[in-house]
Write a protein that holds these residues in place. Structure first.
Motif, PDB file in Angstrom:
ATOM      1  N   ASP A 124      -3.670   5.701   0.516  1.00  0.00           N
ATOM      2  CA  ASP A 124      -4.791   4.757   0.498  1.00  0.00           C
ATOM      3  C   ASP A 124      -5.909   5.261   1.403  1.00  0.00           C
ATOM      4  N   ASP A 125      -7.096   5.500   0.821  1.00  0.00           N
ATOM      5  CA  ASP A 125      -8.209   6.063   1.580  1.00  0.00           C
ATOM      6  C   ASP A 125      -8.647   5.166   2.731  1.00  0.00           C
ATOM      7  N   THR A 126      -8.674   3.879   2.508  1.00  0.00           N
ATOM      8  CA  THR A 126      -9.099   2.959   3.558  1.00  0.00           C
ATOM      9  C   THR A 126      -8.175   3.055   4.760  1.00  0.00           C
ATOM     10  N   THR A 127      -6.885   3.092   4.494  1.00  0.00           N
ATOM     11  CA  THR A 127      -5.908   3.218   5.587  1.00  0.00           C
ATOM     12  C   THR A 127      -6.100   4.538   6.318  1.00  0.00           C
ATOM     13  N   ASN A 161       0.812  -1.218   0.000  1.00  0.00           N
ATOM     14  CA  ASN A 161       0.000   0.000   0.000  1.00  0.00           C
ATOM     15  C   ASN A 161       0.847   1.269   0.000  1.00  0.00           C
ATOM     16  N   THR A 187       0.633   7.724   3.517  1.00  0.00           N
ATOM     17  CA  THR A 187      -0.237   6.811   2.787  1.00  0.00           C
ATOM     18  C   THR A 187      -1.135   7.616   1.861  1.00  0.00           C
ATOM     19  N   SER A 211       2.811   2.449   2.232  1.00  0.00           N
ATOM     20  CA  SER A 211       2.594   3.162   3.482  1.00  0.00           C
ATOM     21  C   SER A 211       3.764   2.923   4.428  1.00  0.00           C
TER      22      SER A 211
END
Length: 574
Positions: A349-352, A229, A347, A231
């Motif tokens: 990544d929206d979910t993270t 990801n 990050t 991150s």
């Protein structure tokens, strides 16, 4: 006007879809935007909110910043007092002239009308806009008991397209008048900033830059690294001397890095914040680091070279309260040595991001509507907006600044607060609540909007309706003095076009109901006539007083207009 400033002004006019032919007026908007942005950083802005009106004397723009929030009405100041139990105020005054020199007479006028503004008599001012600002000023000073830290600041900007050379005569005028303003004993600080072409160009460039910070992060460890990801996270402590670089920007103002934080600052009287203050007062450095939950920062990009760390496009998602208290105490002699626990996570990544924000805010009570920005519904809404043709395309901004680097007119970008206002006014029959302040309306609507089964047509339709009527006001098709009635006009527009009775938000027939409205909006001539007639109808009602700031904040006004729905239909049909 030099070529670079003219190019920037043209770009700005395109961005806000305003007529650049009236160069003097466009330049005023340009300078108001740049100067207020320098003082506080602005994400959501309506240009007319700073304007002092046509032919206003001596002052071209006013921005009032209360508790680090731009406020545009007495109601919003009331909310800030209720929410924070304090008043931290910065008055921003702007004079903008396209001339290539700084004029002694114009500068004197700027100072004299500013001094008059902070007097007791508003009769000297002829525009309603300045009178509204004057009323806000009076309200602030009538609640001086909430100025627990300091008197308001006054930040004055005199902008031309020339160059400030430090002329002796002009400098004497500046120094003498700044002293006279300070001698009023109502300000903690008065700053007068002369800006030429170079300065206004720099300020405009800064409004477009991605938020970044460079600081030393010497005491850190890697918390995690996720190559899939892309991150990585670091945890550690930094002294306040370095943390300053993350939260404080130009003009010693807080950077707009708390927009993705799901709690606003709750004020010094909040128990948690009071405890932080007490720890600072006792100089208990060790306790602060041990007891504080720390700061969590999410950045799209994090670069670490040795101990030098650079954050790009970042937001503080946890630590709003701590940051504000530290900022308010930033001038304590020893505070630069204070160690602050911090987590920095890279990050995209929206979910993270959502998981981190929810987790780091779970230790204190967060209301469900405050977490709405993190929901799946918002993602779906963003996608839904993207399905419409270019001529009616709007861009749903569910993450702060996600369109910052794209060439999209800012007037077509709809953020979550704007969405809440438009749908509440138009589809919940509550334009009076929206006319007050955003903070209060969020508490009222609760679970009435953004439900998973809601038809997304409602949200896009309300946003496009607001975009269309505001464009008519900006282009002077509808007189700007009727701007405060626009939310009521949106509600009446829906009723006139699609009927008074609204389907349930999750009913399939809501799509048909909304498409009727969209069909009319797509016909510019037809929509313009209807909007103009609706505003005329509102103005014609003898009970409605446009000079009374509370008129459009009262439920009685909404009930009156709804009750005269049939009369309105007849009026439009004439």
């Amino acid at each position: 006007m030099d070529q670079i400033t003219k190019k920037f002004l043209g770009e700005f006019c395109n961005s806000y879809e305003i007529d650049g032919k009236e160069e003097d007026k466009a330049f005023e908007h340009f300078c108001n935007f740049c100067c207020v942005n320098r003082e506080n950083g602005i994400v959501d802005i309506k240009l007319e909110e700073f304007s002092t009106g046509k032919n206003a004397q001596g002052i071209d723009g006013i921005g009032i910043i209360v508790n680090h929030k731009l406020v545009t009405s007495v109601s919003e100041i009331e909310f800030q007092i209720q929410n924070s139990r304090m008043l931290d105020v910065n008055f921003v005054f702007i004079q903008a002239k396209t001339s290539s020199s700084f004029d002694n007479t114009l500068m004197l006028n700027f100072f004299e009308f500013t001094k008059s503004f902070f007097g007791d008599d508003a009769s000297e001012f002829t525009t309603q806009e300045v009178k509204d600002f004057f009323e806000m000023k009076e309200y602030i000073y009538n609640h001086a008991e909430y100025m627990t830290e300091a008197n308001p600041k006054l930040s004055m900007y005199y902008v031309t397209t020339g160059k400030w050379t430090g002329d002796k005569t002009l400098t004497k005028v500046k120094d003498r008048n700044v002293k006279e303003l300070m001698d009023l004993n109502i300000f903690s600080e008065v700053r007068f900033t002369p800006c030429g072409a170079a300065e206004i160009q720099t300020m405009y460039r800064n409004t477009k830059n991605v938020m970044s910070a460079k600081f030393k992060f010497e005491k850190n460890i890697v918390m995690f690294s996720d190559e899939d990801n892309k991150s990585i996270g670091y945890s550690g402590v930094i002294p306040f001397s370095e943390y300053r670089k993350i939260i404080i920007g130009e003009a010693d103002a807080l950077k707009p890095v708390f927009d993705d934080n799901i709690r606003d600052f709750l004020g010094d009287t909040n128990p948690v914040n009071k405890a932080i203050m007490d720890t600072l007062k006792t100089k208990d450095v060790n306790s602060f680091c041990m007891l504080n939950n720390g700061i969590t920062i999410i950045a799209d990009k994090l670069t670490m070279t040795g101990t030098t760390t650079v954050l790009t496009d970042y937001q503080i998602v946890n630590g709003c309260q701590t940051s504000h208290v530290l900022y308010d105490n930033r001038n304590i002699e020893w505070i630069d040595d204070l160690l602050i626990p911090i987590k920095v996570i890279e990050t995209t990544d929206d979910t993270t991001k959502n998981r981190i924000t929810k987790a780091t805010n779970s230790q204190t009570s967060i209301k469900p509507e405050q977490l709405e920005a993190l929901s799946e519904f918002q993602k779906g809404l963003e996608t839904f907006y993207s399905t419409f043709p270019e001529e009616d395309r709007l861009y749903y901004e569910r993450r702060t600044g996600q369109y910052r680097l794209e060439s999209i007119p800012k007037t077509r970008i709809i953020n979550i607060p704007q969405q809440i206002k438009s749908v509440t006014a138009m589809f919940l029959n509550n334009p009076h609540g929206v006319s007050g302040n955003y903070g209060a309306i969020v508490k009222k609507v609760g679970d009435k909007i953004f439900n998973p089964t809601d038809q997304k047509w409602i949200y896009y339709t309300s946003s496009l309706t607001q975009y269309k009527i505001e464009k008519l006001i900006t282009n002077k098709v509808i007189d700007k003095k009727y701007n405060k009635s626009r939310y009521h006009a949106m509600m009446l527009f829906r009723m006139y076009v699609s009927g008074k009775k609204i389907p349930r938000f999750n009913e399939n027939k809501m799509e048909t109901y909304c498409k009727k409205i969209l069909d009319v909006l797509s016909n510019e001539d037809q929509a313009t006539v209807i909007f103009a007639k609706i505003v005329e109808f509102i103005v014609s009602q003898p009970e409605i007083d446009f000079d009374d700031r509370k008129t459009f904040e009262r439920k009685e006004t909404t009930d009156l207009l709804i009750g005269r729905y049939n009369e309105m239909k007849q009026y439009i049909a004439k």
